[in-house]
Design a protein around this motif. Structure first.
Motif, PDB file in Angstrom:
ATOM      1  N   PRO A 516       0.809  -1.229   0.000  1.00 18.88           N
ATOM      2  CA  PRO A 516       0.000   0.000   0.000  1.00 18.88           C
ATOM      3  C   PRO A 516       0.835   1.269   0.000  1.00 18.88           C
ATOM      4  O   PRO A 516       0.296   2.362   0.015  1.00 18.88           O
ATOM      5  N   LEU A 517       2.182   1.139   0.004  1.00 22.82           N
ATOM      6  CA  LEU A 517       3.050   2.312   0.137  1.00 22.82           C
ATOM      7  C   LEU A 517       3.899   2.508  -1.107  1.00 22.82           C
ATOM      8  O   LEU A 517       4.154   1.574  -1.864  1.00 22.82           O
ATOM      9  N   LYS A 518       4.348   3.732  -1.262  1.00 22.40           N
ATOM     10  CA  LYS A 518       5.279   4.053  -2.334  1.00 22.40           C
ATOM     11  C   LYS A 518       6.198   5.159  -1.858  1.00 22.40           C
ATOM     12  O   LYS A 518       5.928   5.842  -0.863  1.00 22.40           O
ATOM     13  N   CYS A 519       7.308   5.330  -2.579  1.00 24.53           N
ATOM     14  CA  CYS A 519       8.226   6.424  -2.287  1.00 24.53           C
ATOM     15  C   CYS A 519       7.635   7.704  -2.866  1.00 24.53           C
ATOM     16  O   CYS A 519       7.275   7.751  -4.047  1.00 24.53           O
ATOM     17  N   SER A 520       7.534   8.714  -2.080  1.00 22.19           N
ATOM     18  CA  SER A 520       6.899   9.955  -2.522  1.00 22.19           C
ATOM     19  C   SER A 520       7.686  10.644  -3.627  1.00 22.19           C
ATOM     20  O   SER A 520       7.112  11.348  -4.457  1.00 22.19           O
ATOM     21  N   LEU A 521       9.011  10.407  -3.666  1.00 20.04           N
ATOM     22  CA  LEU A 521       9.836  11.083  -4.659  1.00 20.04           C
ATOM     23  C   LEU A 521       9.998  10.262  -5.936  1.00 20.04           C
ATOM     24  O   LEU A 521       9.926  10.786  -7.046  1.00 20.04           O
ATOM     25  N   CYS A 522      10.211   8.938  -5.748  1.00 14.20           N
ATOM     26  CA  CYS A 522      10.483   8.079  -6.913  1.00 14.20           C
ATOM     27  C   CYS A 522       9.213   7.488  -7.504  1.00 14.20           C
ATOM     28  O   CYS A 522       9.262   6.926  -8.603  1.00 14.20           O
ATOM     29  N   ASP A 523       8.082   7.531  -6.769  1.00 11.04           N
ATOM     30  CA  ASP A 523       6.830   6.935  -7.222  1.00 11.04           C
ATOM     31  C   ASP A 523       6.993   5.434  -7.457  1.00 11.04           C
ATOM     32  O   ASP A 523       6.503   4.875  -8.430  1.00 11.04           O
ATOM     33  N   VAL A 524       7.717   4.764  -6.548  1.00 10.91           N
ATOM     34  CA  VAL A 524       7.994   3.339  -6.645  1.00 10.91           C
ATOM     35  C   VAL A 524       7.364   2.635  -5.451  1.00 10.91           C
ATOM     36  O   VAL A 524       7.488   3.088  -4.312  1.00 10.91           O
ATOM     37  N   MET A 525       6.658   1.517  -5.717  1.00 13.51           N
ATOM     38  CA  MET A 525       5.992   0.761  -4.663  1.00 13.51           C
ATOM     39  C   MET A 525       7.013  -0.017  -3.835  1.00 13.51           C
ATOM     40  O   MET A 525       7.837  -0.760  -4.383  1.00 13.51           O
ATOM     41  N   LEU A 526       6.936   0.100  -2.470  1.00 13.88           N
ATOM     42  CA  LEU A 526       7.850  -0.595  -1.563  1.00 13.88           C
ATOM     43  C   LEU A 526       7.097  -1.017  -0.311  1.00 13.88           C
ATOM     44  O   LEU A 526       6.247  -0.286   0.196  1.00 13.88           O
ATOM     45  N   CYS A 527       7.403  -2.233   0.179  1.00 13.28           N
ATOM     46  CA  CYS A 527       6.775  -2.718   1.408  1.00 13.28           C
ATOM     47  C   CYS A 527       7.267  -1.919   2.613  1.00 13.28           C
ATOM     48  O   CYS A 527       8.380  -1.394   2.625  1.00 13.28           O
ATOM     49  N   LEU A 528       6.447  -1.868   3.667  1.00 10.80           N
ATOM     50  CA  LEU A 528       6.823  -1.171   4.885  1.00 10.80           C
ATOM     51  C   LEU A 528       7.616  -2.133   5.777  1.00 10.80           C
ATOM     52  O   LEU A 528       7.092  -2.753   6.690  1.00 10.80           O
ATOM     53  N   LEU A 529       8.887  -2.304   5.467  1.00 10.16           N
ATOM     54  CA  LEU A 529       9.784  -3.157   6.234  1.00 10.16           C
ATOM     55  C   LEU A 529      11.044  -2.368   6.571  1.00 10.16           C
ATOM     56  O   LEU A 529      11.427  -1.448   5.830  1.00 10.16           O
ATOM     57  N   PRO A 530      11.726  -2.705   7.659  1.00 12.11           N
ATOM     58  CA  PRO A 530      12.952  -1.964   8.035  1.00 12.11           C
ATOM     59  C   PRO A 530      13.977  -2.004   6.902  1.00 12.11           C
ATOM     60  O   PRO A 530      14.291  -3.063   6.375  1.00 12.11           O
TER      61      PRO A 530
END
Length: 542
Positions: A516-530
């Motif tokens: 459900p998350l993405k990098c605000s700058l790169c617009d790339v989807m990434l999981c919320l993990l450390p």
């Protein structure tokens, strides 16, 4: 006769049906003992030199193009897959998708000709690069390729692949109404492309004097009555084609698909009818030398071809009507390797030759023996192996040189064939017709470049160039654009994806699970993990 008349064909008994028809026709003379004065001759008996053909082709052999023009790879391919036929396939695919792949929540999105060009570019590309899993072609990261993403998204490629249709639904429905009648066409679903490809193959090149006819199997496990089973072939299950190829380079000049019966049956056997269907002197001309194997060869066929001014040569079975039945002076178990026996009956020459096993030939072209030799490894009197020259009949020598036209074509197709698994038989033929078009276009390219004294592309380079040029005229990719590098000092923050539920659950770039998350700058989807975002940004230098 099983396999040639009637509407249904038994898949398991197909090979038996072909052979049983020939046996039924040719075994009628099985009890004949030959004429009392008929005897096999040795090489010390001179033979006549039969009249040689005067070669009069309908057109100049070779590419039927402007020899001084430098054609692009895509231009040569489009001689066979024209813009007209591609537009027809697009219309039929859209019609099929609208009827069968449309739901209220997922409406069918029409494809364009540019989409079809992009799809075909990827089909060619998938024949050059092999991955274990289909989805790997669209995976990200340094380990995987980026080209498929730039051409078309994986979802769009799969959507076109699933809905690809060659015939119109109206024509399909009209043909289905004829099921169970002689007018029913088993090949109706491929007819638009099938007829276009055959016509293009005959139009854009004319074969040289030496031609060959042989079978070609197109592998398939689709559940359809026209599928054949050939237990002794490398491809045991599939569709049988009969192909006329140029012996010089393997160009597929004409072919037809066996659909349970053949047009213009003469009552002289299926093999006879198949050769007569492919050797149309109105298109070919006269003076050709035809090479066939023992499935087709018969004295009846060779005499009738000679009346058409087509000379023929091939291996032959002993049970053919007209084959000499005498055993006088024939080869025996004590005959040495290289021994030759022959009988001439008017225009027909029958030859026995001892190699590792006995070879039986029939020809209207050759003399029985000449000063031709071939090297073989033999044991001397002391039991040591040595290379010796043994006599070889001209018919065998020329047969070995000229019979491989269809095999050469099959080999060129097999190196990088575009076909991938499908249970829809008509899709199998779409991919196979693409292979025929690519190989024929490649052979035209070789002839044209050699005529200009230039170095031609290899087939791999030709296919790579074709994939690139198809992609250039195709539609731009609908994949998510790669963002430009972030400016100095910018911050990468994870934010929730806004929008619809589908858009809000896209796949993580690293683990490919929905995120459900993405990098605000790169617009790339990434999981919320450390450290997940740091891991991706470090790998991509962002």
């Amino acid at each position: 006769v099983s396999g040639n008349s009637g509407d249904e064909i038994s898949e398991v008994d197909t090979e038996m049906s072909f052979d049983s028809e020939e046996e039924e026709i040719n075994n009628q003379a099985g009890s004949s003992t030959g004429r009392p004065d008929e005897e096999w001759n040795d090489v010390d008996v001179p033979d006549i030199s039969p009249p040689q053909p005067t070669f009069r082709p309908k057109r100049e052999p070779g590419p039927q193009l402007i020899l001084t023009v430098k054609y692009a790879v895509l231009q040569l391919f489009q001689l066979f897959f024209t813009s007209t036929i591609i537009q027809k396939i697009v219309e039929n695919t859209n019609e099929f998708g609208e009827a069968h792949h449309k739901t209220p929540s997922n409406p069918w999105i029409h494809i364009t000709s540019e989409d079809m060009f992009s799809f075909m570019a990827l089909v060619v590309f998938l024949g050059l690069v092999k991955w274990r899993a289909f989805t790997d072609y669209w995976r990200g990261g340094k380990m995987y390729l980026q080209l498929p993403k730039k051409i078309m998204t994986g979802k769009k490629f799969l959507r076109i692949s699933r809905t690809l249709h060659l015939s119109s639904l109206v024509a399909d429905a009209a043909n289905e109404q004829l099921r169970g009648t002689p007018a029913f066409d088993r090949l109706a679903q491929i007819k638009p492309l099938y007829e276009e490809i055959r016509e293009a193959c005959r139009t854009h090149c004319h074969p040289s004097q030496d031609i060959s006819i042989d079978e070609r199997m197109v592998a398939s496990k689709a559940r359809i009555a026209i599928k054949q089973y050939m237990k002794n072939k490398p491809v045991r299950w599939g569709f049988k084609q009969f192909v006329l190829a140029d012996s010089r380079n393997g160009y597929t000049w004409d072919f037809f698909i066996y659909g349970g019966k053949i047009e213009g049956q003469t009552g002289k056997g299926f093999s006879y009818d198949s050769v007569m269907q492919l050797t149309d002197t109105k298109l070919l001309g006269t003076g050709y030398k035809l090479y066939v194997d023992n499935f087709y060869s018969s004295p009846t066929l060779f005499r009738d071809l000679l009346e058409m001014k087509i000379w023929a040569c091939g291996t032959i079975r002993t049970n053919r009507i007209g084959f000499p039945k005498t055993n006088l002076n024939c080869l025996t178990s004590k005959s040495a390797r290289g021994s030759i026996r022959w009988i001439r009956k008017d225009s027909l020459l029958f030859v026995q030759w001892r190699d590792t096993k006995d070879v039986l030939m029939c020809s209207t072209i050759h003399t029985a023996h000449a000063n031709d030799y071939i090297q073989r490894r033999l044991k001397d009197a002391a039991g040591h192996w040595e290379v010796k020259d043994i006599p070889i009949p001209p018919a065998v020598k020329e047969y070995n040189r000229c019979m491989g036209g269809v095999d050469l074509s099959d080999a060129l197709i097999g190196y990088y064939k575009v076909i991938h698994k499908t249970m829809k038989w008509y899709k199998t033929f779409f991919y196979h017709f693409m292979d025929i078009a690519i190989v024929n276009a490649f052979l035209l390219h070789k002839d044209l470049t050699k005529g200009r004294r230039e170095i031609p592309l290899s087939q791999k380079e030709f296919r790579e160039t074709l994939a690139e040029q198809l992609a250039e005229v195709g539609s731009p990719s609908t994949a998510r654009p790669v963002p430009p590098p972030a400016p100095y000092g910018a911050h990468h923050k994870p934010v929730h994806i806004s929008g619809s539920s589908t858009a809000g659950r896209l796949r993580c770039q690293l683990c490919h699970k929905k995120a459900p998350l993405k990098c605000s700058l790169c617009d790339v989807m990434l999981c919320l993990l450390p450290n997940r975002d740091n891991e991706w940004h470090t790998a991509n230098d962002m």
